[in-house]
Motif scaffolding. Structure first.
Motif, PDB file in Angstrom:
ATOM      1  N   GLU A 123       0.829  -1.199   0.000  1.00 30.18           N
ATOM      2  CA  GLU A 123       0.000   0.000   0.000  1.00 30.18           C
ATOM      3  C   GLU A 123       0.865   1.251   0.000  1.00 30.18           C
ATOM      4  O   GLU A 123       1.834   1.356   0.730  1.00 30.18           O
ATOM      5  CB  GLU A 123      -0.913   0.002   1.227  1.00 30.18           C
ATOM      6  CG  GLU A 123      -1.906   1.137   1.214  1.00 30.18           C
ATOM      7  CD  GLU A 123      -2.895   1.036   2.356  1.00 30.18           C
ATOM      8  OE1 GLU A 123      -3.165   2.067   2.978  1.00 30.18           O
ATOM      9  OE2 GLU A 123      -3.388  -0.074   2.622  1.00 30.18           O
ATOM     10  N   THR A 124       0.458   2.205  -0.827  1.00 31.91           N
ATOM     11  CA  THR A 124       1.213   3.449  -0.949  1.00 31.91           C
ATOM     12  C   THR A 124       0.452   4.607  -0.311  1.00 31.91           C
ATOM     13  O   THR A 124      -0.690   4.453   0.126  1.00 31.91           O
ATOM     14  CB  THR A 124       1.510   3.757  -2.429  1.00 31.91           C
ATOM     15  OG1 THR A 124       0.289   3.828  -3.141  1.00 31.91           O
ATOM     16  CG2 THR A 124       2.399   2.675  -3.030  1.00 31.91           C
ATOM     17  N   PHE A 125       1.074   5.772  -0.292  1.00 31.59           N
ATOM     18  CA  PHE A 125       0.565   6.941   0.415  1.00 31.59           C
ATOM     19  C   PHE A 125      -0.549   7.669  -0.336  1.00 31.59           C
ATOM     20  O   PHE A 125      -1.306   8.419   0.237  1.00 31.59           O
ATOM     21  CB  PHE A 125       1.740   7.887   0.701  1.00 31.59           C
ATOM     22  CG  PHE A 125       1.510   8.844   1.818  1.00 31.59           C
ATOM     23  CD1 PHE A 125       1.072   8.421   3.063  1.00 31.59           C
ATOM     24  CD2 PHE A 125       1.754  10.190   1.633  1.00 31.59           C
ATOM     25  CE1 PHE A 125       0.883   9.318   4.102  1.00 31.59           C
ATOM     26  CE2 PHE A 125       1.568  11.094   2.664  1.00 31.59           C
ATOM     27  CZ  PHE A 125       1.135  10.655   3.896  1.00 31.59           C
ATOM     28  N   GLY A 126      -0.627   7.496  -1.635  1.00 25.76           N
ATOM     29  CA  GLY A 126      -1.700   8.099  -2.428  1.00 25.76           C
ATOM     30  C   GLY A 126      -1.453   9.537  -2.837  1.00 25.76           C
ATOM     31  O   GLY A 126      -2.394  10.294  -3.061  1.00 25.76           O
ATOM     32  N   THR A 127      -0.206   9.936  -2.936  1.00 27.14           N
ATOM     33  CA  THR A 127       0.140  11.296  -3.358  1.00 27.14           C
ATOM     34  C   THR A 127       0.847  11.230  -4.713  1.00 27.14           C
ATOM     35  O   THR A 127       0.976  10.163  -5.304  1.00 27.14           O
ATOM     36  CB  THR A 127       1.065  11.961  -2.327  1.00 27.14           C
ATOM     37  OG1 THR A 127       2.245  11.168  -2.183  1.00 27.14           O
ATOM     38  CG2 THR A 127       0.373  12.114  -0.979  1.00 27.14           C
ATOM     39  N   ALA A 128       1.316  12.374  -5.185  1.00 24.01           N
ATOM     40  CA  ALA A 128       1.993  12.415  -6.481  1.00 24.01           C
ATOM     41  C   ALA A 128       3.247  11.533  -6.486  1.00 24.01           C
ATOM     42  O   ALA A 128       3.512  10.817  -7.445  1.00 24.01           O
ATOM     43  CB  ALA A 128       2.363  13.853  -6.837  1.00 24.01           C
ATOM     44  N   TRP A 129       4.020  11.570  -5.427  1.00 23.79           N
ATOM     45  CA  TRP A 129       5.214  10.716  -5.366  1.00 23.79           C
ATOM     46  C   TRP A 129       4.832   9.287  -5.010  1.00 23.79           C
ATOM     47  O   TRP A 129       5.435   8.338  -5.482  1.00 23.79           O
ATOM     48  CB  TRP A 129       6.208  11.287  -4.352  1.00 23.79           C
ATOM     49  CG  TRP A 129       7.496  10.537  -4.285  1.00 23.79           C
ATOM     50  CD1 TRP A 129       8.254  10.108  -5.332  1.00 23.79           C
ATOM     51  CD2 TRP A 129       8.173  10.106  -3.108  1.00 23.79           C
ATOM     52  NE1 TRP A 129       9.368   9.447  -4.886  1.00 23.79           N
ATOM     53  CE2 TRP A 129       9.337   9.440  -3.508  1.00 23.79           C
ATOM     54  CE3 TRP A 129       7.916  10.229  -1.755  1.00 23.79           C
ATOM     55  CZ2 TRP A 129      10.247   8.889  -2.610  1.00 23.79           C
ATOM     56  CZ3 TRP A 129       8.827   9.690  -0.861  1.00 23.79           C
ATOM     57  CH2 TRP A 129       9.969   9.028  -1.287  1.00 23.79           C
ATOM     58  N   ASP A 130       3.841   9.125  -4.151  1.00 21.44           N
ATOM     59  CA  ASP A 130       3.230   7.840  -3.808  1.00 21.44           C
ATOM     60  C   ASP A 130       4.186   6.815  -3.189  1.00 21.44           C
ATOM     61  O   ASP A 130       4.287   5.687  -3.667  1.00 21.44           O
ATOM     62  CB  ASP A 130       2.552   7.253  -5.050  1.00 21.44           C
ATOM     63  CG  ASP A 130       1.385   6.370  -4.683  1.00 21.44           C
ATOM     64  OD1 ASP A 130       0.835   6.540  -3.581  1.00 21.44           O
ATOM     65  OD2 ASP A 130       1.031   5.512  -5.505  1.00 21.44           O
ATOM     66  N   PRO A 131       4.864   7.173  -2.090  1.00 23.03           N
ATOM     67  CA  PRO A 131       5.762   6.209  -1.450  1.00 23.03           C
ATOM     68  C   PRO A 131       4.981   5.154  -0.666  1.00 23.03           C
ATOM     69  O   PRO A 131       3.841   5.392  -0.266  1.00 23.03           O
ATOM     70  CB  PRO A 131       6.586   7.080  -0.508  1.00 23.03           C
ATOM     71  CG  PRO A 131       5.666   8.178  -0.143  1.00 23.03           C
ATOM     72  CD  PRO A 131       4.854   8.454  -1.389  1.00 23.03           C
ATOM     73  N   PRO A 132       5.581   4.002  -0.402  1.00 19.93           N
ATOM     74  CA  PRO A 132       4.890   2.931   0.345  1.00 19.93           C
ATOM     75  C   PRO A 132       4.976   3.128   1.860  1.00 19.93           C
ATOM     76  O   PRO A 132       5.382   2.234   2.598  1.00 19.93           O
ATOM     77  CB  PRO A 132       5.633   1.680  -0.099  1.00 19.93           C
ATOM     78  CG  PRO A 132       7.017   2.156  -0.374  1.00 19.93           C
ATOM     79  CD  PRO A 132       6.867   3.534  -0.927  1.00 19.93           C
ATOM     80  N   ILE A 133       4.557   4.281   2.335  1.00 21.51           N
ATOM     81  CA  ILE A 133       4.630   4.569   3.772  1.00 21.51           C
ATOM     82  C   ILE A 133       3.772   3.594   4.582  1.00 21.51           C
ATOM     83  O   ILE A 133       4.259   3.003   5.548  1.00 21.51           O
ATOM     84  CB  ILE A 133       4.279   6.046   4.062  1.00 21.51           C
ATOM     85  CG1 ILE A 133       5.343   6.963   3.455  1.00 21.51           C
ATOM     86  CG2 ILE A 133       4.155   6.292   5.562  1.00 21.51           C
ATOM     87  CD1 ILE A 133       5.030   8.445   3.560  1.00 21.51           C
ATOM     88  N   PRO A 134       2.494   3.382   4.251  1.00 22.90           N
ATOM     89  CA  PRO A 134       1.703   2.425   5.056  1.00 22.90           C
ATOM     90  C   PRO A 134       2.251   0.999   5.001  1.00 22.90           C
ATOM     91  O   PRO A 134       2.201   0.279   6.003  1.00 22.90           O
ATOM     92  CB  PRO A 134       0.311   2.490   4.429  1.00 22.90           C
ATOM     93  CG  PRO A 134       0.261   3.793   3.718  1.00 22.90           C
ATOM     94  CD  PRO A 134       1.661   4.057   3.259  1.00 22.90           C
TER      95      PRO A 134
END
Length: 191
Positions: A123-134
């Motif tokens: 799962e990713t963060f859902g932003t333009a960069w979209d990192p897999p923070i979660p």
């Protein structure tokens, strides 16, 4: 800075992990500096620095809790703790360790399924960069909770037969070390 010396294998693990957290602070400073330069000098702001600093900051927050516990820097009502006999202090230590272990077990039990799901689907963060923070933070919470439980038990075992130093009192070996470094400094100045 005075650090509690490691007394168990988990202490060495906690200190090693805390050194990673310390280095991560420098990484946040560096990328934030990069963002300021790019944004205000070159007018080319980044997409990734804000989320990267949030991501790294989350890991630092988790790791710092483990370090504070290893250093016995957690909150304690010292007025009460220091005024009772050692056997009552041990009872307080057992109660606090039980509370920490119960809390850690509840965090692990309550978060394990979600951590596995978020990691499993990356799962990713859902932003333009979209990192897999979660996908990375949720499993890290579970791992650190387990380490905190181990550290609490290790602290209880290591401190069981020691006489705690009252809050604000520096131990003799620290005083001797400070005196030795002061004497060396004064001797170096006279040479």
């Amino acid at each position: 800075m005075y650090e509690v010396k490691p007394k168990s294998p988990i202490d060495y693990i906690s200190l090693a992990i805390s050194r990673v957290g310390l280095a991560l602070v420098a990484v946040i400073v560096a990328i934030m500096f990069y963002e300021v330069v790019m944004r205000y000098f070159f007018e080319r702001p980044t997409l990734w620095v804000n989320e990267m600093s949030l991501w790294i900051g989350g890991f630092i927050y988790l790791l710092s809790g483990l370090y504070v516990l290893q250093q016995r820097g957690h909150i304690r009502i010292t007025l009460l703790y220091d005024s009772v006999p050692r056997n009552v202090q041990r009872l307080f230590d057992v109660i606090s360790t039980i509370c920490i272990v119960i809390f850690g077990a509840m965090v692990i039990h309550g978060g394990m399924n979600e951590a596995v799901q978020k990691y499993g689907r990356w799962e990713t963060f859902g932003t333009a960069w979209d990192p897999p923070i979660p996908a990375t933070m949720k499993p890290a919470i579970i791992i650190v909770a387990a380490l905190i439980m181990c550290q609490a038990v290790a602290n209880l075992i290591a401190d069981w037969n020691e006489t705690p130093v009252p809050e604000g009192v520096v131990e003799d070996d620290v005083i001797q070390e400070l005196r030795g470094s002061y004497t060396e400094t004064v001797a170096d100045r006279h040479d």
